[in-house]
Scaffold this active site. Structure first.
Site, mmCIF file in Angstrom:
data_model
loop_
_atom_site.group_PDB
_atom_site.id
_atom_site.type_symbol
_atom_site.label_atom_id
_atom_site.label_comp_id
_atom_site.label_asym_id
_atom_site.label_seq_id
_atom_site.Cartn_x
_atom_site.Cartn_y
_atom_site.Cartn_z
ATOM 1 N N VAL A 1 5.694 0.254 -7.047
ATOM 2 C CA VAL A 1 4.768 0.876 -7.975
ATOM 3 C C VAL A 1 5.186 0.572 -9.414
ATOM 4 C CG1 VAL A 1 6.031 3.058 -8.057
ATOM 5 C CG2 VAL A 1 3.584 3.046 -8.513
ATOM 6 N N GLU B 1 3.551 1.122 0.807
ATOM 7 C CA GLU B 1 3.628 2.575 0.781
ATOM 8 C C GLU B 1 2.748 3.168 -0.308
ATOM 9 O OE1 GLU B 1 7.575 3.783 -0.241
ATOM 10 O OE2 GLU B 1 7.744 2.276 -1.818
#
Length: 500
Positions: free
Chosen positions: A261, A286
């Site tokens: 991220v 994820e």
């Protein structure tokens, strides 16, 4: 069908010392109404001279209404496994909160194994509740997290029915909880789009103390836009992957990608999406960010599997507005499935994550500044990198306007050892470490990845380092690390006096 309560009523039932399991994941799908009121109650108790702290277990990070407000209210005793909140980070680094950093794939199973004792409360954010006899079928919102285990193990459950989320998000979920050893079975995911569970979560009615009806937007994190450095890192990653594809190491049909991220991750995905030599590809990750949603809408990403819609609310609305498309091509899973080593290895996922620093032998630090100050925790990077088809770490070669080198002689904290790192990529270039000895790795990383202004001092370090298979001069390495992170202008000739 169910009893409605207020958030204040729900929070008032929670006692000092209780352990709470929450839905959500970075920070999508995390409950917000109950925890915000719980923080206010904690402040009131402290003003009366009473201690009030709880233990928190989550899929990953939450938002300001949970980690932020509870940390500011001094209401957290213990927390696992991951967070990104600045207020929480400050309290952890002051040792005011006990924090346990662990791989995200481990959290649910460690709760089930009883490592942390009983789970008093489960607080789950849902978009829909259906009556199913002695159970409710509840539908999660924008994340899977550890919700299946929380729903089964918690003694009492609070449901936050959040109308902000479209009920259509229920079509994206694949809820599956593996059995525990010695009864565990293979996780039968053989391609990114496979679904092996149900769209809903079963919750025993007898455990539900009430439902809070609310309309609260997700507390999505925003990331700054890409810049020339992150764009160059993205271009270097694309160049490396194309090179491996041309050599036949990566199949011509390509392999699923995982990308962490943040801004660098968005830059990498953008570079891959724009390079027409890269075929359309799948995502097994994820966290799903804005860039992937855009590429799914354009058809560049075919199928995606994630644990969380870690997107801003405008992008989330795009998903909900195009739910017919996304329900066919996007799957949200619990974290122990999205991050399962078994599945990652079976699918041949190419993992790309960001490090705070790397050292010349290929170890990576992704959690702690100077080995002592926690940033965010390891998250899922270890789950993916340790089991990846190809393990890639990226970072800028320098930080703080060039005053800090991210390439150091020896990492101040090791999250990922040299055994789990195939490739290091910075804006300077690519170091392919596969099949290389320690000294070969060191020379590659210095010459290809370190910033030119720091290469001479790193070369000098290798000259004075001694040893057998790996060469080190640890007193000098630690002195250099401190220097490279704080001063940036000390030369090797200064180290002898500095070490003394």
């Amino acid at each position: 069908m169910y009893t409605t309560i207020t958030a204040l009523e729900a929070a008032s039932m929670i006692k000092n010392g209780d352990s709470l399991g929450l839905s959500g994941f970075t920070p999508a799908g995390a409950p917000k109404a109950t925890t915000k009121e719980l923080a206010k109650l904690a402040v009131a108790e402290h003003e009366k001279g009473n201690e009030f702290k709880v233990n928190l277990f989550t899929g990953a990070s939450t938002g300001q209404s949970t980690d932020g407000d509870l940390a500011a209210a001094e209401a957290i005793n213990f927390r696992a496994p991951y967070t990104t909140n600045a207020e929480f980070r400050t309290r952890v680094n002051k040792n005011e909160i006990s924090y346990n950093d662990l791989h995200l794939s481990h959290m649910a199973q460690e709760l089930r194994y009883g490592f942390y004792g009983p789970l008093n409360w489960g607080i789950l954010e849902v978009c829909k509740i259906e009556d199913a006899g002695d159970k409710y079928h509840v539908y999660l919102t924008a994340a899977g997290g550890i919700a299946p285990t929380v729903a089964r193990k918690a003694e009492k459950i609070i449901l936050e029915l959040n109308r902000f989320h479209s009920e259509g998000v229920a079509l994206l979920h694949d809820v599956y909880e593996p059995l525990d050893p010695p009864c565990r079975q293979p996780i039968m995911i053989t391609k990114v789009s496979d679904r092996i569970g149900t769209p809903y979560l079963e919750v025993e009615k007898s455990k539900v103390v009430g439902v809070i009806e609310c309309d609260i937007p997700d507390e999505a994190r925003s990331f700054k836009g890409t810049d020339p450095i992150t764009d160059q890192i993205g271009a270097n990653v694309a160049q490396f992957l194309l090179g491996d594809m041309k050599r036949g190491i990566i199949p011509s049909s390509f392999l699923p990608l995982q990308s962490g991220v943040g801004t660098t991750a968005n830059a990498i995905l953008a570079a891959l999406g724009q390079d027409k030599n890269v075929p359309d590809f799948n995502i097994y990750t994820e966290v799903l960010q804005n860039a992937i949603v855009d590429m799914m809408l354009s058809g560049r990403v075919k199928d995606a599997s994630t644990c969380s819609l870690t997107v801003d609310n405008e992008c989330l609305k795009q998903v909900y507005d195009n739910i017919d498309l996304f329900s066919k091509h996007l799957t949200i899973r619990p974290s122990e499935i999205s991050n399962s080593p078994e599945v990652i290895r079976r699918l041949g996922v190419i993992a790309i994550n960001t490090a705070i620093e790397v050292d010349i032998y290929g170890h990576a630090n992704s959690t702690q500044i100077s080995g002592t100050k926690m940033m965010n925790g390891i998250g899922g990077s270890g789950d993916f990198e340790r089991n990846a088809y190809i393990s890639i770490f990226t970072c800028s070669s320098v930080a703080k306007n060039g005053m800090i080198s991210a390439v150091v002689p020896f990492c101040s904290h090791l999250d990922h050892t040299e055994h789990d790192v195939n490739v290091v990529i910075t804006e300077q270039g690519i170091a392919d470490l596969r099949g290389k000895s320690p000294l070969e790795r060191a020379n590659l990383i210095i010459e290809n990845c370190a910033h030119p202004s720091y290469r001479p001092i790193l070369r000098e370090y290798l000259k004075i380092a001694t040893g057998g298979h790996s060469h080190h001069n640890l007193p000098c390495a630690f002195a250099m690390h401190d220097t490279l992170r704080r001063k940036g202008d000390m030369h090797l000739t200064d180290f002898a006096e500095y070490v003394k």
